[in-house]
Write a protein that holds these residues in place. Structure first.
Motif, PDB file in Angstrom:
ATOM      1  N   THR A   1      -0.509  25.562  -2.153  1.00  0.00           N
ATOM      2  CA  THR A   1      -0.818  24.491  -1.673  1.00  0.00           C
ATOM      3  C   THR A   1      -1.791  23.702  -2.361  1.00  0.00           C
ATOM      4  OG1 THR A   1      -0.463  25.453   0.615  1.00  0.00           O
ATOM      5  CG2 THR A   1      -1.956  23.460   0.813  1.00  0.00           C
ATOM      6  N   ASP A   2      -2.875  24.304  -3.024  1.00  0.00           N
ATOM      7  CA  ASP A   2      -3.900  23.645  -3.874  1.00  0.00           C
ATOM      8  C   ASP A   2      -3.113  22.787  -4.992  1.00  0.00           C
ATOM      9  OD1 ASP A   2      -5.916  24.953  -2.317  1.00  0.00           O
ATOM     10  OD2 ASP A   2      -6.111  26.523  -3.854  1.00  0.00           O
ATOM     11  N   ASP A   3      -2.105  23.536  -5.563  1.00  0.00           N
ATOM     12  CA  ASP A   3      -1.328  22.562  -6.670  1.00  0.00           C
ATOM     13  C   ASP A   3      -0.825  21.490  -6.170  1.00  0.00           C
ATOM     14  OD1 ASP A   3      -2.564  24.396  -8.562  1.00  0.00           O
ATOM     15  OD2 ASP A   3      -0.576  25.471  -8.892  1.00  0.00           O
ATOM     16  N   TRP A   4      -0.046  21.434  -4.794  1.00  0.00           N
ATOM     17  CA  TRP A   4       0.513  20.516  -4.285  1.00  0.00           C
ATOM     18  C   TRP A   4      -0.424  19.508  -3.910  1.00  0.00           C
ATOM     19  CZ3 TRP A   4       0.102  18.631   0.870  1.00  0.00           C
ATOM     20  CH2 TRP A   4       1.043  17.791   1.229  1.00  0.00           C
ATOM     21  N   ILE A   5      -1.664  19.650  -3.317  1.00  0.00           N
ATOM     22  CA  ILE A   5      -2.585  18.782  -3.056  1.00  0.00           C
ATOM     23  C   ILE A   5      -3.069  17.911  -4.328  1.00  0.00           C
ATOM     24  CG2 ILE A   5      -5.224  18.332  -2.470  1.00  0.00           C
ATOM     25  CD1 ILE A   5      -3.535  18.885  -0.116  1.00  0.00           C
ATOM     26  N   ALA A   6      -3.290  18.539  -5.477  1.00  0.00           N
ATOM     27  CA  ALA A   6      -3.681  18.184  -6.876  1.00  0.00           C
ATOM     28  C   ALA A   6      -2.487  17.072  -7.279  1.00  0.00           C
ATOM     29  CB  ALA A   6      -3.831  19.236  -7.777  1.00  0.00           C
ATOM     30  N   ALA A   7      -1.541  17.624  -7.295  1.00  0.00           N
ATOM     31  CA  ALA A   7      -0.145  16.553  -7.459  1.00  0.00           C
ATOM     32  C   ALA A   7      -0.184  15.162  -6.520  1.00  0.00           C
ATOM     33  CB  ALA A   7       0.935  17.138  -7.571  1.00  0.00           C
ATOM     34  N   ILE A   8      -0.825  15.199  -5.525  1.00  0.00           N
ATOM     35  CA  ILE A   8      -0.777  14.058  -4.738  1.00  0.00           C
ATOM     36  C   ILE A   8      -2.257  13.234  -4.839  1.00  0.00           C
ATOM     37  CG2 ILE A   8      -0.997  13.351  -2.109  1.00  0.00           C
ATOM     38  CD1 ILE A   8       0.538  15.836  -1.558  1.00  0.00           C
ATOM     39  N   THR A   9      -3.172  14.004  -5.081  1.00  0.00           N
ATOM     40  CA  THR A   9      -4.504  13.156  -5.357  1.00  0.00           C
ATOM     41  C   THR A   9      -4.478  12.771  -6.696  1.00  0.00           C
ATOM     42  OG1 THR A   9      -5.473  15.297  -6.296  1.00  0.00           O
ATOM     43  CG2 THR A   9      -5.850  14.827  -3.801  1.00  0.00           C
ATOM     44  N   THR A  10      -3.890  13.195  -7.596  1.00  0.00           N
ATOM     45  CA  THR A  10      -3.997  12.444  -9.058  1.00  0.00           C
ATOM     46  C   THR A  10      -2.673  11.381  -8.963  1.00  0.00           C
ATOM     47  OG1 THR A  10      -2.209  14.058  -9.843  1.00  0.00           O
ATOM     48  CG2 THR A  10      -4.577  14.449  -9.984  1.00  0.00           C
ATOM     49  N   GLY A  11      -2.014  11.046  -8.045  1.00  0.00           N
ATOM     50  CA  GLY A  11      -0.867   9.968  -8.190  1.00  0.00           C
ATOM     51  C   GLY A  11       0.370  10.420  -8.668  1.00  0.00           C
TER      52      GLY A  11
ATOM     53  N   GLY B   1       3.908  13.880  -0.913  1.00  0.00           N
ATOM     54  CA  GLY B   1       4.496  15.158  -0.353  1.00  0.00           C
ATOM     55  C   GLY B   1       4.778  15.047   1.175  1.00  0.00           C
ATOM     56  N   VAL B   2       5.662  15.898   1.799  1.00  0.00           N
ATOM     57  CA  VAL B   2       5.801  15.929   3.246  1.00  0.00           C
ATOM     58  C   VAL B   2       5.431  17.270   3.576  1.00  0.00           C
ATOM     59  CG1 VAL B   2       7.690  15.982   4.826  1.00  0.00           C
ATOM     60  CG2 VAL B   2       8.106  14.424   2.910  1.00  0.00           C
ATOM     61  N   THR B   3       4.530  17.160   4.566  1.00  0.00           N
ATOM     62  CA  THR B   3       4.155  18.232   5.399  1.00  0.00           C
ATOM     63  C   THR B   3       4.299  18.151   6.913  1.00  0.00           C
ATOM     64  OG1 THR B   3       2.282  19.782   5.049  1.00  0.00           O
ATOM     65  CG2 THR B   3       1.736  17.274   4.784  1.00  0.00           C
ATOM     66  N   THR B   4       3.201  18.780   7.507  1.00  0.00           N
ATOM     67  CA  THR B   4       2.952  18.718   8.857  1.00  0.00           C
ATOM     68  C   THR B   4       1.505  18.274   9.070  1.00  0.00           C
ATOM     69  OG1 THR B   4       2.331  21.239   9.663  1.00  0.00           O
ATOM     70  CG2 THR B   4       4.709  20.718   9.059  1.00  0.00           C
ATOM     71  N   THR B   5       1.372  18.209  10.531  1.00  0.00           N
ATOM     72  CA  THR B   5       0.180  17.635  11.065  1.00  0.00           C
ATOM     73  C   THR B   5      -0.873  18.859  10.733  1.00  0.00           C
ATOM     74  OG1 THR B   5       0.635  18.345  13.125  1.00  0.00           O
ATOM     75  CG2 THR B   5       0.766  15.931  12.577  1.00  0.00           C
ATOM     76  N   ALA B   6      -0.432  20.165  10.465  1.00  0.00           N
ATOM     77  CA  ALA B   6      -1.396  21.227  10.275  1.00  0.00           C
ATOM     78  C   ALA B   6      -1.871  21.108   9.051  1.00  0.00           C
ATOM     79  CB  ALA B   6      -0.862  22.447  10.335  1.00  0.00           C
ATOM     80  N   THR B   7      -1.595  20.470   8.035  1.00  0.00           N
ATOM     81  CA  THR B   7      -1.946  20.386   6.612  1.00  0.00           C
ATOM     82  C   THR B   7      -3.072  19.216   6.761  1.00  0.00           C
ATOM     83  OG1 THR B   7       0.113  21.005   5.681  1.00  0.00           O
ATOM     84  CG2 THR B   7      -1.580  20.119   4.431  1.00  0.00           C
ATOM     85  N   ALA B   8      -2.895  18.208   7.463  1.00  0.00           N
ATOM     86  CA  ALA B   8      -3.718  16.902   7.523  1.00  0.00           C
ATOM     87  C   ALA B   8      -5.081  17.754   8.394  1.00  0.00           C
ATOM     88  CB  ALA B   8      -3.093  16.007   8.550  1.00  0.00           C
ATOM     89  N   ALA B   9      -4.734  18.616   9.285  1.00  0.00           N
ATOM     90  CA  ALA B   9      -6.132  18.995  10.022  1.00  0.00           C
ATOM     91  C   ALA B   9      -6.774  20.079   9.129  1.00  0.00           C
ATOM     92  CB  ALA B   9      -5.664  19.777  11.143  1.00  0.00           C
ATOM     93  N   MET B  10      -6.207  21.017   8.295  1.00  0.00           N
ATOM     94  CA  MET B  10      -6.959  22.026   7.615  1.00  0.00           C
ATOM     95  C   MET B  10      -7.105  21.500   6.140  1.00  0.00           C
ATOM     96  SD  MET B  10      -6.926  24.299   9.600  1.00  0.00           S
ATOM     97  CE  MET B  10      -7.214  25.815   8.943  1.00  0.00           C
ATOM     98  N   TYR B  11      -6.562  20.517   5.588  1.00  0.00           N
ATOM     99  CA  TYR B  11      -6.658  20.097   4.295  1.00  0.00           C
ATOM    100  C   TYR B  11      -7.118  18.521   4.381  1.00  0.00           C
ATOM    101  CZ  TYR B  11      -4.669  24.360   2.553  1.00  0.00           C
ATOM    102  OH  TYR B  11      -4.356  25.666   2.339  1.00  0.00           O
ATOM    103  N   PRO B  12      -8.303  18.208   4.893  1.00  0.00           N
ATOM    104  CA  PRO B  12      -8.595  16.959   4.595  1.00  0.00           C
ATOM    105  C   PRO B  12      -9.062  16.528   3.242  1.00  0.00           C
ATOM    106  CG  PRO B  12     -10.477  18.157   5.840  1.00  0.00           C
ATOM    107  CD  PRO B  12      -8.843  18.993   5.668  1.00  0.00           C
ATOM    108  N   ASN B  13      -8.864  15.581   2.842  1.00  0.00           N
ATOM    109  CA  ASN B  13      -9.246  15.020   1.476  1.00  0.00           C
ATOM    110  C   ASN B  13      -9.486  13.670   1.406  1.00  0.00           C
ATOM    111  OD1 ASN B  13      -8.888  14.597  -1.556  1.00  0.00           O
ATOM    112  ND2 ASN B  13      -8.656  16.577  -1.723  1.00  0.00           N
ATOM    113  N   PRO B  14     -10.433  13.034   0.845  1.00  0.00           N
ATOM    114  CA  PRO B  14     -10.858  11.727   0.523  1.00  0.00           C
ATOM    115  C   PRO B  14      -9.759  10.989  -0.310  1.00  0.00           C
ATOM    116  CG  PRO B  14     -12.505  12.755  -0.517  1.00  0.00           C
ATOM    117  CD  PRO B  14     -11.716  13.992   0.159  1.00  0.00           C
ATOM    118  N   ALA B  15      -9.157  11.696  -1.168  1.00  0.00           N
ATOM    119  CA  ALA B  15      -8.150  11.208  -1.954  1.00  0.00           C
ATOM    120  C   ALA B  15      -6.772  11.125  -1.619  1.00  0.00           C
ATOM    121  CB  ALA B  15      -8.285  11.985  -3.548  1.00  0.00           C
ATOM    122  N   VAL B  16      -6.580  11.969  -0.343  1.00  0.00           N
ATOM    123  CA  VAL B  16      -5.474  11.903   0.302  1.00  0.00           C
ATOM    124  C   VAL B  16      -5.261  11.138   1.640  1.00  0.00           C
ATOM    125  CG1 VAL B  16      -3.258  13.407   1.079  1.00  0.00           C
ATOM    126  CG2 VAL B  16      -4.830  13.921  -1.067  1.00  0.00           C
TER     127      VAL B  16
END
Length: 309
Positions: free
Chosen positions: A232-242, A246-261
């Protein structure tokens, strides 16, 4: 080669008691791929290791390893036996761990996001109701969240996963899918997104434990390519850098808040079923208590807090 062991060999070993060394020998061979490397790993001779595995096969009455080729391969029976052997060894190692002598923790595995917004209430309630039994939340990067390998007692399973017949499951909820996009990208300005909106983008796909594949899109809207990640960390990194969306579920939004996403509701993608899974018989006496509590938690009204989409 037939998988059934000759009757004469089975009778010779009818009274043999399988020991932990037999299971460790089999698992070492499955991990290393050759007798030579497995023997070196276990610090035994190759003939001794071969005899140990032959004794295990004789006791079970089936061939576990196909020795007809240069590289050893598991038979169908061997593939079925491997997770059972791994679970048995893990259970013994857990029981004999001196660090755990004073308590018997209950291990809850997840590949990502645990139970989303329900995770903190579940952990708090468990500590309140069962103070004598520690609940360990373990992230294990595979589709069964450690259940196949015996490293957890209960696993959070998302989507369709092939599970052995001796595994019981309980459906908890259906998580809506969301799109995850870079906060400074053009898609972040839309309040809702569709699969069509993402079809021109590179898609970040977790190939180890994710629930998203290109099959999610209609054939005429399939994205042109993916970025494959394993955690998941690499998944987040690919999105934050543009690099990707990604497609995920609301659980990721709750557990992985990130100001760049930012996470946006995905209007035309089906929800993901979330289940708890455990082996029969349960590997811990409190497994069913955890399942019952999780059902209570996910059906209780949740206090909404602010987020980033």
């Amino acid at each position: 080669m037939a998988s059934e062991m000759p009757l004469s060999l089975r009778l010779c070993f009818a009274v043999m008691t399988v020991e932990l060394r037999h299971l460790r020998a089999f698992l070492a061979i499955t991990h290393e791929g050759t007798i030579t490397r497995a023997a070196s790993r276990l610090h035994v001779t190759q003939p001794a290791l071969s005899r140990t595995v032959s004794q295990l096969e004789a006791h079970l009455g089936v061939r576990l390893i196909d020795r007809s080729t240069h590289h050893l391969r598991l038979t169908a029976a061997g593939r079925a036996f491997q997770p059972r052997a791994a679970a048995a060894v893990a259970a013994v190692d857990q029981a004999l761990d001196p660090a755990r002598a004073g308590a018997w923790p209950l291990r809850l595995g997840h590949a990502w996001s645990a139970l989303g917004e329900h995770t903190p209430p579940l952990l708090r309630r468990w500590k309140q109701d069962h103070p004598q039994i520690p609940l360990q939340l373990l992230r294990v990067d595979d589709r069964t969240a450690g259940l196949d390998h015996g490293t957890v007692d209960v696993a959070v399973i998302r989507g369709e996963v092939n599970l052995p017949a001796e595994v019981e499951t309980a459906a908890l909820l259906a998580e809506p899918r969301v799109a995850a996009v870079a906060a400074d990208g053009p898609l972040a300005g839309k309040p809702r997104l569709s699969l069509h909106d993402l079809s021109a983008e590179l898609i970040a796909v977790n190939t180890v434990a994710g629930t998203t594949t290109l099959d999610l899109w209609p054939a005429e809207q399939t994205p042109f390519d993916t970025i494959e990640v394993a955690i998941t960390d690499d998944w987040i990194a690919a999105i934050t850098t543009g690099q990707a969306v990604g497609v995920t579920t609301t659980a990721t939004a709750a557990m992985y808040p990130n100001p760049a996403v930012v996470y946006r509701p995905l209007s035309d993608a089906p929800a993901v079923t979330v289940r708890l899974a455990w082996r029969l018989p349960p590997s811990h006496p409190s497994v069913l208590d955890l399942v019952a509590l999780a059902r209570q938690i996910v059906t209780a009204p949740q206090t909404k807090t602010g987020g980033n989409g």
